[in-house]
Design an enzyme around this catalytic site. Structure first.
Site, PDB file in Angstrom:
ATOM      1  N   LYS A 209       0.836  -1.207   0.000  1.00  0.00           N
ATOM      2  CA  LYS A 209       0.000   0.000   0.000  1.00  0.00           C
ATOM      3  C   LYS A 209       0.872   1.259   0.000  1.00  0.00           C
ATOM      4  CE  LYS A 209      -3.495   2.202   2.912  1.00  0.00           C
ATOM      5  NZ  LYS A 209      -4.405   2.034   4.047  1.00  0.00           N
ATOM      6  N   GLU A 215      10.582  -4.504   4.632  1.00  0.00           N
ATOM      7  CA  GLU A 215      10.727  -5.913   4.243  1.00  0.00           C
ATOM      8  C   GLU A 215      10.385  -6.091   2.761  1.00  0.00           C
ATOM      9  OE1 GLU A 215       9.031  -4.740   6.777  1.00  0.00           O
ATOM     10  OE2 GLU A 215       9.451  -5.882   8.602  1.00  0.00           O
ATOM     11  N   GLY A 269      -4.860  -2.086   5.452  1.00  0.00           N
ATOM     12  CA  GLY A 269      -4.070  -3.229   4.985  1.00  0.00           C
ATOM     13  C   GLY A 269      -4.751  -4.567   5.240  1.00  0.00           C
ATOM     14  N   ARG A 270      -5.238  -4.770   6.461  1.00  0.00           N
ATOM     15  CA  ARG A 270      -5.826  -6.083   6.793  1.00  0.00           C
ATOM     16  C   ARG A 270      -7.231  -6.251   6.230  1.00  0.00           C
ATOM     17  NH1 ARG A 270      -4.773  -2.880  10.911  1.00  0.00           N
ATOM     18  NH2 ARG A 270      -6.354  -2.134  12.361  1.00  0.00           N
ATOM     19  N   GLU A 355      -4.796  -7.076  15.317  1.00  0.00           N
ATOM     20  CA  GLU A 355      -4.299  -5.757  14.932  1.00  0.00           C
ATOM     21  C   GLU A 355      -5.421  -4.723  15.064  1.00  0.00           C
ATOM     22  OE1 GLU A 355      -0.670  -4.713  11.973  1.00  0.00           O
ATOM     23  OE2 GLU A 355      -2.502  -5.272  10.952  1.00  0.00           O
ATOM     24  N   HIS A 386      -4.656 -33.395  17.782  1.00  0.00           N
ATOM     25  CA  HIS A 386      -3.517 -34.227  18.180  1.00  0.00           C
ATOM     26  C   HIS A 386      -2.406 -33.391  18.805  1.00  0.00           C
ATOM     27  CE1 HIS A 386      -4.982 -37.983  16.381  1.00  0.00           C
ATOM     28  NE2 HIS A 386      -5.674 -37.127  15.639  1.00  0.00           N
ATOM     29  N   LYS A 514       9.612  -1.111  14.464  1.00  0.00           N
ATOM     30  CA  LYS A 514      10.123  -0.787  13.117  1.00  0.00           C
ATOM     31  C   LYS A 514      11.206   0.279  13.212  1.00  0.00           C
ATOM     32  CE  LYS A 514       5.847  -1.064  10.390  1.00  0.00           C
ATOM     33  NZ  LYS A 514       4.950  -0.278   9.566  1.00  0.00           N
TER      34      LYS A 514
HETATM   35  C1  G6Q Z   1      -2.581  -3.868   8.165  1.00  0.00           C
HETATM   36  C2  G6Q Z   1      -1.343  -3.194   8.445  1.00  0.00           C
HETATM   37  C3  G6Q Z   1      -0.108  -3.900   7.965  1.00  0.00           C
HETATM   38  C4  G6Q Z   1       0.265  -3.611   6.519  1.00  0.00           C
HETATM   39  C5  G6Q Z   1       1.705  -4.051   6.281  1.00  0.00           C
HETATM   40  C6  G6Q Z   1       2.146  -3.850   4.865  1.00  0.00           C
HETATM   41  O1  G6Q Z   1      -3.667  -3.454   8.436  1.00  0.00           O
HETATM   42  O2  G6Q Z   1      -1.439  -1.904   8.036  1.00  0.00           O
HETATM   43  O3  G6Q Z   1      -0.148  -5.280   8.141  1.00  0.00           O
HETATM   44  O4  G6Q Z   1      -0.609  -4.250   5.656  1.00  0.00           O
HETATM   45  O5  G6Q Z   1       2.550  -3.353   7.145  1.00  0.00           O
HETATM   46  O6  G6Q Z   1       2.045  -2.524   4.496  1.00  0.00           O
HETATM   47  P1  G6Q Z   1       2.208  -2.080   3.003  1.00  0.00           P
HETATM   48  O7  G6Q Z   1       1.112  -2.695   2.212  1.00  0.00           O
HETATM   49  O8  G6Q Z   1       2.154  -0.586   3.017  1.00  0.00           O
HETATM   50  O9  G6Q Z   1       3.544  -2.590   2.545  1.00  0.00           O
END
Ligand code: G6Q
Length: 551
Positions: A209, A215, A269-270, A355, A386, A514
């Site tokens: 996003k 990463e 994001g989620r 989250e 199990h 971070k």
């Molecule tokens: C979700 C968070 C988080 C996000 C990641 C990746 O709700 O905001 O999990 O999706 O940190 O972020 P980017 O899509 O910006 O790389």
């Protein structure tokens, strides 16, 4: 969010009293005295059946829970969500993942001058056209061969959703295509996948996003470098596309905006699997199936918007969760899908729920006076049986369980599906009934054990029972039922956030680590002088520096 604290809510106080009053009642006795308990406490919506009869509830408790939902303003907050109000107050953002799955002819919404519906449909059309090219083989790699492998590089919300859905819908997958997911900055993740693919027939999706996530950027650059070892920069456009809200970042990385699929800051994001972040899903299962996935979620949205609270599946699940979290002291919920294709589902829900509701201050910034989001965990049910089901049956904590079962199988192996469902239903029954000391005694005596041996074993073989569970059933695991299932949990989490009075849509808790990691990385790579940390962190940095530099 509701202005007063949850503790002060009259229904909350009455629920405390109700909890004390019903302490001696067990589900086993309730089932014995209420033969229509299933009929009374089950419902259907959007292709899903919810049996919530194996909960520590009766009609009085339930009506108090709905009273609490009303006192906390669930209906008004729900309307704000769908209307695009900026309910993510710390980021001043609307929360409109529901608009991503609305049909093309749905009433459109304007947000800060944006025609949300039109923009959503335009991106969906681009995803459709692109996916049709890739799937048909018309989109070719640098040597003219069709794409065989798709590598989604992204993390968090740009990873968990696509990975879970690609797995869940694998029986709908295109036979030529394999999707891989790289998220971890640990090079072992990317290296393992690069070792298995042919760059000439691979499509990389850089899904981020912000297009700044450390990463993802590191993995994206490494993937591009790897590609350029055997190909030229002119070929990048055939092999790298991006999903992002950040045109400048994508362009700077070297991806032509023509090959960028956008989304918007009102998609968290989620909650982004319904957006272009779902591109790997569209490529794998095709646009028609993706549309069915969106439609399934939309059916759940409509149900959530229109059904009265008492017959509203997300509200029911949410209020049952509140009952255990705030009145029975349950600090976790276990998710048990009885379907191998849902093996990633618990991990997905972990982010969605934890989250969103893992917060200890209210939306107004006040400390919460009650417990909020629980720990979410689990694995496929049979595997859990199990392993950790021991603790669920006989451990000292009360951990509610959500079973998810699919009545039809998409394979034809004889016997397996009956065995699977039998295990699922048996577990739910065992959690509810338990096994009394007298039942254990009778069993052991019938097996011929002498009385002393019987008595020695009785405490170990007794099951307390009265352990609550929900059973979610669907006829088949299809794009539509999967969409409805995910939307169900999204709305459950939303309702719980309203009850607890928190902002479910920010995630400041992931930021501190971070920032510190950036500093430590600089120290480890010699770009910055070691700072004064605590003695533990200093020692760890020294050990790692020595290992990394060989000194
Ligand atoms: C979700 C968070 C988080 C996000 C990641 C990746 O709700 O905001 O999990 O999706 O940190 O972020 P980017 O899509 O910006 O790389």
């Amino acid at each position: 969010m509701a202005a007063t604290s949850l503790n002060d809510s009259p229904a909350f106080q009455r629920l405390h009293a109700r909890h004390a009053e019903t302490r001696g009642t067990t589900m086993r006795t309730q089932f014995a005295s209420e033969p229509d308990r299933f009929q009374q406490f089950s419902m259907q919506a959007a292709g899903l059946t919810l049996d919530y009869s194996k909960n520590r509830i009766d009609t009085t408790t339930l009506s108090l829970l709905f009273e609490l939902a009303r006192e906390r303003g669930v209906e008004a907050h729900r309307n704000k969500l769908f209307a695009g109000e900026k309910i993510n107050t710390t980021e001043q953002r609307a929360v409109l993942h529901t608009a991503l799955r609305a049909p093309a002819d749905h009433d459109t919404l304007r947000l800060d001058g944006q025609d949300v519906g039109a923009d959503v449909q335009a991106v969906l059309m681009r995803m459709q056209a692109f996916s049709e090219q890739v799937r048909s083989g018309d989109w070719t790699g640098r040597d003219g061969r069709a794409i065989t492998d798709i590598v989604n590089i992204g993390i968090g919300g740009s990873y968990l959703g696509p990975k879970m859905v690609c797995q869940a819908l694998r029986s709908f997958a295109h036979s030529r295509l394999t999707c891989h997911f790289v998220s971890n900055v640990d090079g072992h993740d990317l290296a393992a996948i690069l070792g298995r693919i042919d760059p000439a027939t691979t499509l990389f999706i850089i899904a981020s996003k912000t297009f700044t996530t450390a990463e993802t950027m590191m993995n994206a650059h490494s993937a591009r470098n790897w590609f350029l070892q055997s190909g030229s920069a002119d070929d990048l456009a055939k092999h790298f596309v991006a999903v992002s809200t950040n045109v400048a970042g994508v362009t700077a990385f070297g991806i032509d905006p023509v090959n960028m699929f956008p989304f918007w800051d009102w998609v968290g994001g989620r909650y982004s699997i319904w957006s272009a972040i779902g591109l790997s899903v569209v490529l794998l299962v095709g646009f028609t199936n993706f549309r069915a996935f969106l439609d399934g979620a939309h059916q759940m949205d409509r149900h959530f918007q229109e059904a009265p609270l008492e017959r509203n599946m997300p509200v029911l699940l949410a209020m049952l969760g509140v009952w255990y979290r705030n009145f029975h002291g349950s600090s976790s919920v276990s998710i048990a899908p009885y379907h191998q294709d849902l093996s990633q589902f618990s991990g997905y829900l972990q982010q969605l729920d934890m989250e969103s509701n893992g917060k200890r201050v209210s939306a107004a910034g006040e400390p919460l006076t009650t417990a909020s989001g629980p720990v979410i965990w689990g694995d496929t049910g049979t595997n859990g049986q199990h392993a950790y089901f021991q603790l669920l049956h006989q451990g000292s904590d009360l951990i509610p369980i959500d079973f998810i079962a699919v009545l039809g199988a998409s394979h034809t192996l004889p016997g397996h599906h009956a065995a699977l469902l039998a295990n699922c239903f048996a577990q739910a029954e065992a959690f509810m009934r338990g096994k009394t000391a007298d039942e254990v005694r009778a069993d052991l005596t019938a097996q011929g054990l002498d009385p002393a041996a019987v008595e020695a074993l009785v405490p170990h073989k007794t099951f307390p029972g009265d352990r609550p569970s929900n059973m979610l059933l669907m006829d088949a695991l299809t794009p539509a039922t999967l969409g409805a299932l995910i939307a169900l949990y999204e709305h459950k989490v939303f309702v719980q956030g309203v009850i607890w009075g928190i902002n479910s849509f920010d995630q400041w808790g992931v930021e501190l680590g971070k920032v510190l990691a950036k500093n430590i990385e600089q120290e480890l790579t010699g770009m910055a002088k070691p700072e004064r940390h605590d003695s533990s962190t200093n020692a760890l940095i020294a050990l790692a520096s020595a290992a990394l530099t060989g000194k």
